[in-house]
Write an enzyme that holds these catalytic residues in place. Structure first.
Site: not given
Length: 433
Positions: A134, A136, A141, A208, A210, A242, A246, A249, A253, A262, A266, A359, A373
């Site tokens: 994945d 970015f 985003h 997300e 995508e 995806d 949050r 994460q 992360y 994650k 998906t 995203t 967001e």
């Protein structure tokens, strides 16, 4: 391209498209390749068995045994020239003025065997996915989310404009559109400023928006894919959600990136839109202001696809609200650049590998590809049709992503829907005794 088969003008699956997928039916549970055309699918296994490819060049006919396989991996591995030849042939077969009416138009027996109403099929994962990466690539985003946590001056990490940032996802939990997913359990901080996590179902579950891209060719271990050859490694595209926990994460992360936040699921759409079908919709993406290293320098400027994208949420009461309208033009990095960077250290790709774009978001309200967001981190709830609001995805909510492009002839090249519903977390998680 008018067809003898009635195709609604609003269909995502026009003759300009002809996406490939894997189907089964109640009368034939074996999974096999198919092409979506209007409100029907062409069962390619039955089509091949009934001599549907009889007007195809002999050297190409010899390879149509891939349409007896249970995934599209074999077809994908034959490469873009073969994909192009098959798609062009099928377009000729379905054209109103087809040069081959005896193949399908006037062949009632083959039509009955190979043309199946789309509504009577079950769609499965189109390819066996060996690896999933994945990216970015949606700079808006990245900027929007970075601003939430670090302020606008430090929103983007120093490396962002220099290379396509990515992480390796979990291929085993990529699911087909329509598959429900459980809310994940995990460790998360209970409140801002806390330094000790609690263990709970995610309280900030997000989606997300995508695009996904499937690889059709592999490269040898240690041999990078040059940017100017990377287009030949692209099979086609799907829509992707995806899902992201949050709160989990945020805690996990650092320092190695996303993990359990994650890998619980998906979602991808079921019909692979071939790379050739989207060639007319190439355009310029976001401008990169830095001097790139030579291996990432595009000679073409139209390296991004212009696909209209929408996201809606449907509650358990049946109320549906469109929350996002944006375009895939909001990407900084192109798919060839992602391929070139992914392999620059010598990583070997394989047919069926899946890439995610990251995203896709605009900068204005209503163009954001995630709830994080849209709600400014949960501070500004989204208002829903019929009343109610959302800060993040709740149990029972269904997220639907739709994507399409419209050609100069008015024909739609679309993906169908990418749909996923969130179910409640498992009521208990077993602890070690």
């Amino acid at each position: 391209m008018k067809s003898w088969l009635p195709i609604p003008a609003s269909s995502h699956f026009s003759l300009s498209n002809l996406p490939f997928g894997i189907i089964s039916t109640s009368t034939q549970v074996k999974q096999r390749p198919a092409v979506a055309v209007g409100d029907y699918v062409l069962d390619l296994s039955a089509f091949a068995h009934g001599a549907g490819f009889s007007k195809l060049a002999p050297d190409l006919q010899q390879k149509t045994d891939v349409f007896a396989q249970a995934t599209l991996n074999g077809f994908a591995a034959l490469g873009r020239p073969y994909h192009r030849a098959i798609r062009n042939y099928l377009q000729e077969v379905f054209r109103e003025d087809t040069p081959y009416p005896e193949v399908l138009k006037t062949n009632n027996a083959l039509r009955q065997a190979a043309l199946v109403p789309l509504s009577k099929t079950q769609v499965h994962l189109p390819l066996a996915i060996g690896d999933y990466t994945d990216f970015f690539a949606g700079r808006n985003h990245a900027f929007n989310v970075g601003t939430l946590f670090r302020g606008p001056a430090n929103a983007l990490q120093p490396n962002y404009n220099h290379l396509p940032v990515a992480y390796h996802g979990r291929a085993s939990s990529v699911v087909i559109s329509g598959t429900p997913l459980r809310r994940p359990w995990g460790q998360a901080l209970p409140a801002p400023g806390a330094d000790t996590p609690v263990f709970r179902p995610s309280a900030r579950l997000d989606m997300e928006l995508e695009l996904g891209m499937f690889v059709c060719r592999g490269n040898a271990l240690g041999e990078p894919i040059p940017l100017h050859e990377a287009e030949d490694f692209i099979f086609g595209y799907v829509l992707m959600n995806d899902w992201s926990a949050r709160d989990i994460q945020q805690w996990e992360y650092v320092p190695l990136g996303p993990f359990n936040a994650k890998n619980f699921g998906t979602t991808i759409s079921g019909w692979v839109v071939l790379a050739d079908a989207l060639e007319p919709f190439r355009t310029e993406g976001l401008k990169n202001e830095v001097e790139l290293h030579p291996y990432l320098r595009n000679k073409r400027t139209d390296n991004i696809l212009d696909i209209q994208l929408e996201v809606s949420i449907t509650t358990t009461k049946g109320n549906k609200t469109t929350v996002t309208k944006t375009s895939s033009k909001n990407l900084l990095w192109s798919w060839p650049q992602m391929l070139a960077h992914h392999t620059i250290a010598g990583c070997n790709l394989r047919p069926g590998d899946l890439f995610g774009s990251g995203t896709i978001s605009g900068l204005d309200a209503g163009t954001h590809g995630s709830f994080l967001e849209q709600t400014q981190g949960g501070k500004v709830p989204i208002k829903l049709e019929g009343g109610g609001e959302r800060k993040f995805v709740e149990d029972g909510d269904t997220i639907t992503i739709t994507g399409w492009a419209v050609g100069t002839d008015g024909e739609i090249v679309g993906f169908g829907d990418c749909v996923g519903q969130i179910l409640a977390a498992f009521p208990t998680v077993h602890s070690q005794k």
